[in-house]
Design a protein around this motif. Structure first.
Motif, PDB file in Angstrom:
ATOM      1  N   TYR A   1      -9.806  -6.044   0.626  1.00 20.02           N
ATOM      2  CA  TYR A   1      -8.945  -6.567   1.486  1.00 20.02           C
ATOM      3  C   TYR A   1      -9.835  -6.580   2.906  1.00 20.02           C
TER       4      TYR A   1
ATOM      5  N   HIS B   1      -8.965  -7.176  -5.141  1.00 16.53           N
ATOM      6  CA  HIS B   1      -8.464  -5.902  -4.767  1.00 16.53           C
ATOM      7  C   HIS B   1      -9.220  -5.414  -3.345  1.00 16.53           C
TER       8      HIS B   1
ATOM      9  N   MET C   1      -8.058  -0.230  -7.528  1.00 15.90           N
ATOM     10  CA  MET C   1      -7.105   0.591  -6.440  1.00 15.90           C
ATOM     11  C   MET C   1      -7.495  -0.378  -5.173  1.00 15.90           C
ATOM     12  N   PRO C   2      -6.724  -0.780  -4.395  1.00 12.74           N
ATOM     13  CA  PRO C   2      -6.941  -1.569  -3.184  1.00 12.74           C
ATOM     14  C   PRO C   2      -7.955  -0.868  -2.358  1.00 12.74           C
ATOM     15  N   ILE C   3      -8.937  -1.806  -1.906  1.00  8.78           N
ATOM     16  CA  ILE C   3     -10.049  -1.278  -0.892  1.00  8.78           C
ATOM     17  C   ILE C   3      -9.749  -1.866   0.354  1.00  8.78           C
ATOM     18  N   ILE C   4      -9.542  -1.032   1.391  1.00  4.71           N
ATOM     19  CA  ILE C   4      -9.066  -1.564   2.790  1.00  4.71           C
ATOM     20  C   ILE C   4     -10.475  -1.548   3.631  1.00  4.71           C
TER      21      ILE C   4
ATOM     22  N   LEU D   1       0.999  -1.110  -0.147  1.00  2.00           N
ATOM     23  CA  LEU D   1      -0.118   0.057   0.236  1.00  2.00           C
ATOM     24  C   LEU D   1       0.882   1.304   0.110  1.00  2.00           C
TER      25      LEU D   1
ATOM     26  N   ALA E   1      -5.908   7.855   3.258  1.00  3.95           N
ATOM     27  CA  ALA E   1      -6.717   7.122   2.315  1.00  3.95           C
ATOM     28  C   ALA E   1      -6.864   8.226   1.025  1.00  3.95           C
ATOM     29  N   LYS E   2      -7.026   7.757   0.020  1.00  2.00           N
ATOM     30  CA  LYS E   2      -7.350   8.697  -1.142  1.00  2.00           C
ATOM     31  C   LYS E   2      -8.765   9.135  -1.050  1.00  2.00           C
TER      32      LYS E   2
ATOM     33  N   TYR F   1      -5.408   4.148  -1.897  1.00  3.14           N
ATOM     34  CA  TYR F   1      -6.250   3.019  -1.359  1.00  3.14           C
ATOM     35  C   TYR F   1      -7.506   3.557  -0.981  1.00  3.14           C
TER      36      TYR F   1
ATOM     37  N   SER G   1     -13.573   1.382  -8.207  1.00  2.00           N
ATOM     38  CA  SER G   1     -12.731   1.738  -7.573  1.00  2.00           C
ATOM     39  C   SER G   1     -11.240   1.544  -8.499  1.00  2.00           C
TER      40      SER G   1
END
Length: 364
Positions: free
Chosen positions: A259, A257, A234-237, A198, A276-277, A203, A231
């Motif tokens: 998580y 993606h 893009m990683p989604i946390i 990350l 975060a974005k 993210y 998204s």
């Protein structure tokens, strides 16, 4: 002056911590003021992780009422009986309650019937939907409180329109911002952050808590699929409580993606918000923190406890509409989001104003 401060859930402590520090500061200047912190839940509550109180730089509760459950009436009755005994053993002049929980209402009623002063922190917030248990709670507490501590002028207007005594209303600002300001330099990057590859502003952060949304499986599925689709890989946390994890996993959404992680400590979660974005959430508290930190925020609700977050902050309300959510996510991903204008009295001194008001009230 002896104050009993009541916490009914984990988020309450984020708003109580600055009060305890302000009381200590007043004591250091010779003021005769003290507090006893009570948690209405159990001492072994899994939500009160070991790091919470050290993260918030506050002491653990002085007492626990040990009440848990989901039935509103049973929990209300049990808390009232237990809180009566607490006040018998540890008398107070003021009972300070937070937000709009069943515990907030129950302890307020007990205190008022004993002739004690009731101070309501975050007074005047309204959804105007009396089918919501929290709306019932907050309306009752405001009606019997002697100190109505508000976070914004909209809350003041709500209380004035309901005929509250003007001298009881105190516009002190947003207490949650005291905590954010105090801890901003203390935020910690989670150990897994780098190992997952990350990067800051690389993210999306997803949080969900509302049981009524989780129960709407088709709506939830549409919202989750929209987040995944828009998204752009893009990683989604998503740090989620177990009951939320179960609901999301049951949807069987194919998203490598996405998580899903366990809940994070306060300082780790604050780091995730700050870097975060953008954020997709159903939490009013997170929308407030995002507004202060100038992080784009999309709230899956039709109202916000603090309208300042969407009127002049970074928050946007999309209710439970996947089409509106998609539009907002596209705007977010294309760097077309609005920047925040910091609301009035989000200056980190709300707790000082509250404690000074209580001290002044005792002198009258």
């Amino acid at each position: 002056m002896k104050i009993t401060i009541v916490a009914g859930a984990r988020p309450n402590f984020m708003k109580i911590a600055p009060i305890t520090r302000a009381i200590k500061a007043a004591q250091d200047t010779g003021k005769r003021i003290s507090y006893r912190l009570i948690y209405t839940g159990r001492q072994d509550d899994a939500n009160l992780d070991a790091s919470l109180f050290s993260d918030l730089d506050m002491k653990q509760p002085d007492g626990y009422l040990g009440i848990s459950g989901h039935d509103h009436s049973e929990v209300t009755a049990a808390i009232m009986i237990a809180f009566e005994k607490e006040l018998d053993n540890h008398p107070a002049q003021v009972v300070l309650v937070v937000d709009d929980l069943t515990a907030t209402m129950s302890c307020s009623i007990v205190a008022k019937k004993r002739g004690l002063k009731v101070a309501h922190l975050i007074a005047g917030t309204r959804s105007f939907d009396m089918n919501m248990p929290r709306e019932v709670n907050r309306t009752i507490v405001d009606a019997i409180s002697d100190y109505l501590f508000t976070a914004g002028m909209v809350a003041n207007r709500n209380l004035n329109q309901e005929g509250m005594i003007p001298d009881y209303i105190h516009y002190v600002g947003n207490i949650l911002i005291d905590t954010v300001r105090y801890n901003r330099h203390r935020l910690l990057q989670p150990v897994w952050f780098s190992s997952m590859g990350l990067e800051k502003k690389g993210y999306l952060l997803l949080t969900l808590n509302r049981h009524d949304l989780l129960d709407k499986k088709q709506v939830l599925s549409a919202l989750m699929q929209t987040v995944v689709d828009k998204s752009c890989g893009m990683p989604i946390i998503a740090p989620l409580h177990p009951y939320v994890q179960k609901a999301i996993k049951a949807l069987e959404i194919d998203a490598p993606h996405l998580y899903i992680l366990p809940p994070q400590s306060y300082l780790h979660f604050g780091y995730l918000i700050n870097n975060a974005k953008g954020i997709v959430t159903d939490s009013g508290n997170i929308a407030e923190e995002a507004t202060f930190l100038d992080v784009p925020c999309i709230t899956l609700n039709s109202y916000a406890e603090h309208p300042e977050t969407w009127r002049i902050g970074t928050n946007e309300l999309v209710n439970e509409d996947p089409v509106v959510l998609a539009t907002m996510l596209e705007r977010l991903m294309h760097e077309e989001w609005k920047h925040t204008t910091l609301p009035d009295r989000w200056d980190g001194r709300t707790a000082e104003r509250i404690v000074q008001t209580l001290i002044n009230g005792e002198l009258k």
